[in-house]
Design a protein around this motif. Structure first.
Motif, short mmCIF file in Angstrom:
data_model
loop_
_atom_site.label_atom_id
_atom_site.label_comp_id
_atom_site.label_asym_id
_atom_site.label_seq_id
_atom_site.Cartn_x
_atom_site.Cartn_y
_atom_site.Cartn_z
N ARG A 47 0.83 -1.21 0.00
CA ARG A 47 0.00 0.00 0.00
C ARG A 47 0.86 1.26 0.00
N LEU A 48 1.91 1.25 0.80
CA LEU A 48 2.80 2.42 0.86
C LEU A 48 3.45 2.68 -0.50
N VAL A 49 3.93 1.63 -1.14
CA VAL A 49 4.57 1.78 -2.44
C VAL A 49 3.56 2.23 -3.49
N THR A 50 2.34 1.70 -3.42
CA THR A 50 1.31 2.07 -4.39
C THR A 50 0.88 3.53 -4.21
N VAL A 51 0.76 3.98 -2.97
CA VAL A 51 0.42 5.39 -2.74
C VAL A 51 1.53 6.28 -3.29
N LEU A 52 2.77 5.91 -3.06
CA LEU A 52 3.89 6.67 -3.62
C LEU A 52 3.81 6.71 -5.14
N PHE A 53 3.51 5.57 -5.76
CA PHE A 53 3.36 5.50 -7.20
C PHE A 53 2.27 6.45 -7.69
N HIS A 54 1.11 6.41 -7.02
CA HIS A 54 0.00 7.28 -7.43
C HIS A 54 0.37 8.76 -7.29
N LEU A 55 0.99 9.12 -6.18
CA LEU A 55 1.35 10.53 -5.98
C LEU A 55 2.34 11.02 -7.04
N VAL A 56 3.34 10.22 -7.32
CA VAL A 56 4.35 10.62 -8.30
C VAL A 56 3.73 10.73 -9.70
N THR A 57 2.98 9.73 -10.10
CA THR A 57 2.44 9.75 -11.46
C THR A 57 1.34 10.80 -11.64
N LEU A 58 0.52 11.01 -10.62
CA LEU A 58 -0.49 12.06 -10.74
C LEU A 58 0.16 13.44 -10.76
N GLY A 59 1.23 13.61 -10.01
CA GLY A 59 1.97 14.87 -10.07
C GLY A 59 2.59 15.09 -11.43
N LEU A 60 3.17 14.04 -12.00
CA LEU A 60 3.74 14.15 -13.35
C LEU A 60 2.64 14.40 -14.39
N LEU A 61 1.48 13.81 -14.19
CA LEU A 61 0.34 14.04 -15.09
C LEU A 61 -0.07 15.51 -15.04
N ALA A 62 -0.13 16.08 -13.84
CA ALA A 62 -0.50 17.49 -13.71
C ALA A 62 0.53 18.39 -14.38
N LEU A 63 1.80 18.08 -14.20
CA LEU A 63 2.85 18.88 -14.84
C LEU A 63 2.81 18.72 -16.36
N LEU A 64 2.59 17.50 -16.82
CA LEU A 64 2.55 17.23 -18.25
C LEU A 64 1.37 17.93 -18.91
N SER A 65 0.29 18.09 -18.18
CA SER A 65 -0.90 18.73 -18.77
C SER A 65 -0.68 20.21 -19.06
N THR A 66 0.31 20.82 -18.43
CA THR A 66 0.56 22.25 -18.65
C THR A 66 1.56 22.53 -19.76
N ILE A 67 2.25 21.51 -20.24
CA ILE A 67 3.25 21.70 -21.29
C ILE A 67 2.56 21.78 -22.64
N PRO A 68 2.81 22.84 -23.41
CA PRO A 68 2.17 22.92 -24.74
C PRO A 68 2.80 21.90 -25.69
N LEU A 69 1.94 21.13 -26.35
CA LEU A 69 2.41 20.08 -27.25
C LEU A 69 1.43 19.98 -28.42
N GLY A 70 1.89 20.00 -29.61
CA GLY A 70 1.03 19.88 -30.78
C GLY A 70 0.32 21.18 -31.12
N ASP A 71 -0.17 21.27 -32.36
CA ASP A 71 -0.81 22.49 -32.84
C ASP A 71 -2.30 22.53 -32.51
N GLY A 72 -2.97 21.41 -32.62
CA GLY A 72 -4.42 21.39 -32.41
C GLY A 72 -4.79 20.58 -31.19
N ASP A 73 -6.09 20.39 -31.04
CA ASP A 73 -6.58 19.63 -29.89
C ASP A 73 -6.18 18.17 -29.95
N LEU A 74 -6.48 17.50 -31.06
CA LEU A 74 -6.19 16.08 -31.17
C LEU A 74 -4.69 15.78 -31.14
N PRO A 75 -3.85 16.46 -31.92
CA PRO A 75 -2.41 16.18 -31.81
C PRO A 75 -1.86 16.50 -30.42
#
Length: 156
Positions: A47-75
């Protein structure tokens, strides 16, 4: 990127993180429970390792969502999902390495504990007279000396 594309990326990303986290939790729980013999300790560590996994990956997901990538919505969404999958694979591999290391430590501790128990049981056994092998002390020599050198056996 529009709000709908942004929310779609976050929804798919969160679903991927949660699914991978559940796979790690279920597999890791069985993996660690069988290594030490204490099911509660193995489940707790997983459970401890899984919580750490979730926190790290959700944090990376939040950071990744702010990086501009591609010209349009789908790309943009597809590009972000591709990067997310690569990051998720990397974090998954690190988590598996962590679980493997924890299991190795538990197996090692169990082996040491078993060896201590075996040594105590050997001390409780009736004492018999054992002629020590030349070059080795104690009544229970581990190996016999090599015939060529009349010295303790070596693996080298």
């Amino acid at each position: 990127m529009t709000t709908e594309a942004y929310l779609a990326f976050l929804a798919v990303g969160i679903a991927l993180v949660l699914i991978d986290g559940q796979i790690i939790y279920r597999s890791g729980r069985g993996y660690l429970e069988n290594s030490y013999g204490d099911a509660a300790a193995g489940a707790s560590m997983t459970r401890l390792v899984t919580v750490l996994f979730h926190l790290v990956t959700l944090g990376l997901l939040a950071l990744l969502s702010t990086i501009p990538l591609g010209d349009g919505d789908l790309p943009g969404v597809v590009g972000r999902l591709g990067v997310l999958l690569l990051v998720l694979a990397l974090v998954h591999a690190i988590t598996l390495a962590l679980l493997g290391r924890m299991r190795g430590e538990q197996v090692g501790e169990a082996a040491v504990a078993n060896r201590r128990i075996s040594a105590r049981e050997a001390d409780r056994m009736p004492t018999t007279t054992v002629t020590p092998v030349p070059g080795q002390d104690g009544r229970n020599p581990d190996v016999s000396p090599s015939l060529e050198n009349r010295a303790p056996y070596s693996a080298s």
